[in-house]
Design a protein around this motif. Structure first.
Motif, PDB file in Angstrom:
ATOM      1  N   ALA A  55       0.806  -1.141  -0.024  1.00  0.00           N
ATOM      2  CA  ALA A  55       0.063  -0.002   0.054  1.00  0.00           C
ATOM      3  C   ALA A  55       0.955   1.360  -0.145  1.00  0.00           C
ATOM      4  N   GLY A  56       2.008   1.174   0.675  1.00  0.00           N
ATOM      5  CA  GLY A  56       2.994   2.437   0.559  1.00  0.00           C
ATOM      6  C   GLY A  56       4.173   2.166   0.056  1.00  0.00           C
ATOM      7  N   GLU A  57       5.265   2.691   0.452  1.00  0.00           N
ATOM      8  CA  GLU A  57       6.782   2.698   0.030  1.00  0.00           C
ATOM      9  C   GLU A  57       7.183   1.320  -0.222  1.00  0.00           C
ATOM     10  N   VAL A  58       7.730   1.267  -1.566  1.00  0.00           N
ATOM     11  CA  VAL A  58       8.555  -0.212  -1.788  1.00  0.00           C
ATOM     12  C   VAL A  58      10.008  -0.127  -1.758  1.00  0.00           C
ATOM     13  N   SER A  59      10.511  -0.725  -0.917  1.00  0.00           N
ATOM     14  CA  SER A  59      11.742  -0.745  -0.606  1.00  0.00           C
ATOM     15  C   SER A  59      12.252  -1.952  -0.219  1.00  0.00           C
ATOM     16  N   ILE A  60      13.498  -2.177  -0.173  1.00  0.00           N
ATOM     17  CA  ILE A  60      14.008  -3.462   0.669  1.00  0.00           C
ATOM     18  C   ILE A  60      13.312  -3.465   2.229  1.00  0.00           C
ATOM     19  N   ARG A  61      13.494  -2.403   2.975  1.00  0.00           N
ATOM     20  CA  ARG A  61      13.022  -2.458   4.347  1.00  0.00           C
ATOM     21  C   ARG A  61      11.419  -2.852   4.270  1.00  0.00           C
ATOM     22  N   THR A  62      10.598  -2.267   3.389  1.00  0.00           N
ATOM     23  CA  THR A  62       9.316  -2.704   3.290  1.00  0.00           C
ATOM     24  C   THR A  62       8.963  -3.915   3.085  1.00  0.00           C
ATOM     25  N   LEU A  63       9.729  -4.477   1.956  1.00  0.00           N
ATOM     26  CA  LEU A  63       9.688  -5.626   1.564  1.00  0.00           C
ATOM     27  C   LEU A  63      10.032  -6.758   2.525  1.00  0.00           C
ATOM     28  N   ALA A  64      11.363  -6.411   3.303  1.00  0.00           N
ATOM     29  CA  ALA A  64      11.736  -7.502   4.316  1.00  0.00           C
ATOM     30  C   ALA A  64      10.488  -7.239   5.583  1.00  0.00           C
ATOM     31  N   ASP A  65       9.966  -6.320   5.752  1.00  0.00           N
ATOM     32  CA  ASP A  65       8.769  -6.421   6.729  1.00  0.00           C
ATOM     33  C   ASP A  65       7.576  -7.235   6.289  1.00  0.00           C
ATOM     34  N   ALA A  66       7.353  -7.284   5.050  1.00  0.00           N
ATOM     35  CA  ALA A  66       6.481  -7.969   4.408  1.00  0.00           C
ATOM     36  C   ALA A  66       6.485  -9.620   4.524  1.00  0.00           C
ATOM     37  N   VAL A  67       7.914  -9.878   4.121  1.00  0.00           N
ATOM     38  CA  VAL A  67       8.491 -11.189   4.043  1.00  0.00           C
ATOM     39  C   VAL A  67       8.408 -11.590   5.584  1.00  0.00           C
ATOM     40  N   THR A  68       8.832 -10.832   6.501  1.00  0.00           N
ATOM     41  CA  THR A  68       8.977 -11.343   8.067  1.00  0.00           C
ATOM     42  C   THR A  68       7.448 -11.672   8.353  1.00  0.00           C
ATOM     43  N   GLU A  69       6.524 -10.855   8.034  1.00  0.00           N
ATOM     44  CA  GLU A  69       5.101 -11.092   8.516  1.00  0.00           C
ATOM     45  C   GLU A  69       4.499 -12.193   7.823  1.00  0.00           C
ATOM     46  N   PHE A  70       4.898 -12.464   6.493  1.00  0.00           N
ATOM     47  CA  PHE A  70       4.432 -13.822   5.638  1.00  0.00           C
ATOM     48  C   PHE A  70       5.081 -14.851   6.480  1.00  0.00           C
ATOM     49  N   LEU A  71       6.318 -14.939   6.799  1.00  0.00           N
ATOM     50  CA  LEU A  71       6.952 -16.221   7.626  1.00  0.00           C
ATOM     51  C   LEU A  71       6.356 -16.393   9.092  1.00  0.00           C
ATOM     52  N   ARG A  72       5.982 -15.249   9.597  1.00  0.00           N
ATOM     53  CA  ARG A  72       5.354 -15.243  11.033  1.00  0.00           C
ATOM     54  C   ARG A  72       3.834 -16.052  10.794  1.00  0.00           C
ATOM     55  N   GLU A  73       3.132 -15.579   9.906  1.00  0.00           N
ATOM     56  CA  GLU A  73       1.808 -16.075   9.627  1.00  0.00           C
ATOM     57  C   GLU A  73       1.890 -17.554   9.137  1.00  0.00           C
ATOM     58  N   GLN A  74       2.888 -18.203   8.560  1.00  0.00           N
ATOM     59  CA  GLN A  74       2.913 -19.390   7.883  1.00  0.00           C
ATOM     60  C   GLN A  74       3.779 -20.264   9.071  1.00  0.00           C
ATOM     61  N   ASP A  75       4.205 -19.635  10.129  1.00  0.00           N
ATOM     62  CA  ASP A  75       4.948 -20.467  10.966  1.00  0.00           C
ATOM     63  C   ASP A  75       6.272 -20.983  10.528  1.00  0.00           C
ATOM     64  N   LEU A  76       6.992 -20.074   9.750  1.00  0.00           N
ATOM     65  CA  LEU A  76       8.133 -20.311   8.988  1.00  0.00           C
ATOM     66  C   LEU A  76       9.452 -19.654   9.616  1.00  0.00           C
ATOM     67  N   LEU A  77       9.340 -18.900  10.565  1.00  0.00           N
ATOM     68  CA  LEU A  77      10.374 -17.904  11.189  1.00  0.00           C
ATOM     69  C   LEU A  77      11.745 -18.904  11.215  1.00  0.00           C
ATOM     70  N   GLY A  78      12.752 -18.394  11.047  1.00  0.00           N
ATOM     71  CA  GLY A  78      14.034 -19.486  11.108  1.00  0.00           C
ATOM     72  C   GLY A  78      14.213 -20.475   9.781  1.00  0.00           C
ATOM     73  N   ILE A  79      13.554 -20.243   8.763  1.00  0.00           N
ATOM     74  CA  ILE A  79      13.581 -20.943   7.467  1.00  0.00           C
ATOM     75  C   ILE A  79      14.923 -20.610   6.831  1.00  0.00           C
ATOM     76  N   ASP A  80      15.446 -21.648   6.387  1.00  0.00           N
ATOM     77  CA  ASP A  80      16.673 -21.466   5.352  1.00  0.00           C
ATOM     78  C   ASP A  80      16.131 -20.475   4.074  1.00  0.00           C
ATOM     79  N   ALA A  81      16.904 -19.474   3.644  1.00  0.00           N
ATOM     80  CA  ALA A  81      16.469 -18.592   2.535  1.00  0.00           C
ATOM     81  C   ALA A  81      17.476 -18.571   1.472  1.00  0.00           C
ATOM     82  N   VAL A  82      16.985 -18.377   0.441  1.00  0.00           N
ATOM     83  CA  VAL A  82      17.807 -18.221  -0.937  1.00  0.00           C
ATOM     84  C   VAL A  82      17.241 -17.004  -1.536  1.00  0.00           C
TER      85      VAL A  82
END
Length: 306
Positions: A55-82
């Protein structure tokens, strides 16, 4: 965060984050092999693929926030990432924050350019997307022939003529349809600089892979990435451009599986000569070649339709 993704395979979960303009399909050259060993989750980041933009700014910071929220919702925090390209910078940011991802493989990350490299990156990629948008009606025909793929992917692949027509067309059509492309491109070049992580602050495995023939994020930038992330190990792909998963798919799979399983990897520090492989003159030659080949590609398509 409502983020579109595909999930393939079984085993320990593995997150894949694409580059600017891409989608989960950017990984299709390595996805089957990875899914044979891991539970792979490949997402469409906000504003790309089938995920709506932020909805707002598109940047590495806001994308990182969005991915973190997604991982939290999916119970995937701590997942290996590429991550690849912009996604590679994104996984570095997630690793820097701590507690979000596990082992990380960052393939040719953006954000470590300086001086003339910044406008070179911005204007070359901006010109590429304008070209792709202008050619949108002809993309199926252009990507179906070797010359067309060579023209449109010369900046991104060391061997663009080897790309499959499907991979090339999928990527370009996703580029054209990405509503967040322009804003994110500008923020990547001229927005907030990437912060680093002090030595000893990242406990999980962190590997930064780089193509020796990268014409988007020049190989000399690998040293700067390592300086900001001293806990990382560098891995070099010979005869590879900006996307090792395209130019060296089997080697990319091996690197990901080894790095995320805790295996030790050899590290090669580039010599001064190797660091100078992508200078302004070489970039100009590539750009000139792209324009010349473009004219030939359009002529070929027109001839095929005649």
């Amino acid at each position: 965060m409502d983020m579109h993704y595909i999930r393939r395979g079984s085993g320990k979960p593995l997150l894949l984050l694409h580059g600017i303009g891409g989608s989960w399909r950017s990984w299709q050259t390595v996805l089957p092999a990875l899914a044979a060993e891991r539970d792979v989750i490949a997402v469409d980041l906000p504003g790309f693929g089938e995920t709506p933009p932020l909805a707002g700014e598109v940047s590495i910071r806001t994308l990182a926030d969005a991915v973190t929220e997604f991982l939290r919702e999916q119970d995937l925090l701590g997942i290996d990432a590429v991550g690849s390209s912009m996604g590679a910078r994104l996984v570095l940011e997630l690793a820097r924050r701590g507690g979000v991802v596990g082992a990380v493989v960052s393939l040719d990350p953006g954000g470590f350019w300086r001086g003339w490299e910044i406008p070179t990156f911005y204007y070359s990629v901006a010109a590429s997307i304008r070209l792709v948008r202008a050619l949108q009606p002809m993309l199926p025909a252009i990507t179906s022939n070797t010359l067309g793929r060579t023209v449109l992917f010369a900046q991104f692949s060391a061997r663009p003529w080897r790309l499959s027509p499907k991979v090339a067309l999928d990527e370009l059509q996703t580029f054209v349809a990405a509503p967040s492309f322009d804003e994110l491109l500008h923020n990547l070049a001229y927005g907030e600089k990437q912060q680093g992580a002090p030595k000893g602050s990242i406990q999980q495995s962190l590997v930064i892979g780089w193509g020796r023939e990268d014409r988007v994020c020049f190989p000399r930038q690998a040293r700067r990435a390592r300086e900001l992330f001293p806990d990382a190990r560098l891995y070099w792909f010979e005869e590879s451009g900006h996307f090792p998963q395209w130019d060296k798919p089997q080697e990319t799979v091996q690197l990901i599986l080894r790095a995320t399983s805790g295996q030790q990897l050899p590290e090669v520090i580039p010599t001064g000569a190797q660091q100078r492989t992508a200078q302004p003159l070489r970039t100009a030659v590539v750009a000139g070649s792209m324009l010349a080949m473009l004219a030939g590609s359009i002529w070929l398509v027109a001839r095929q339709k005649a």
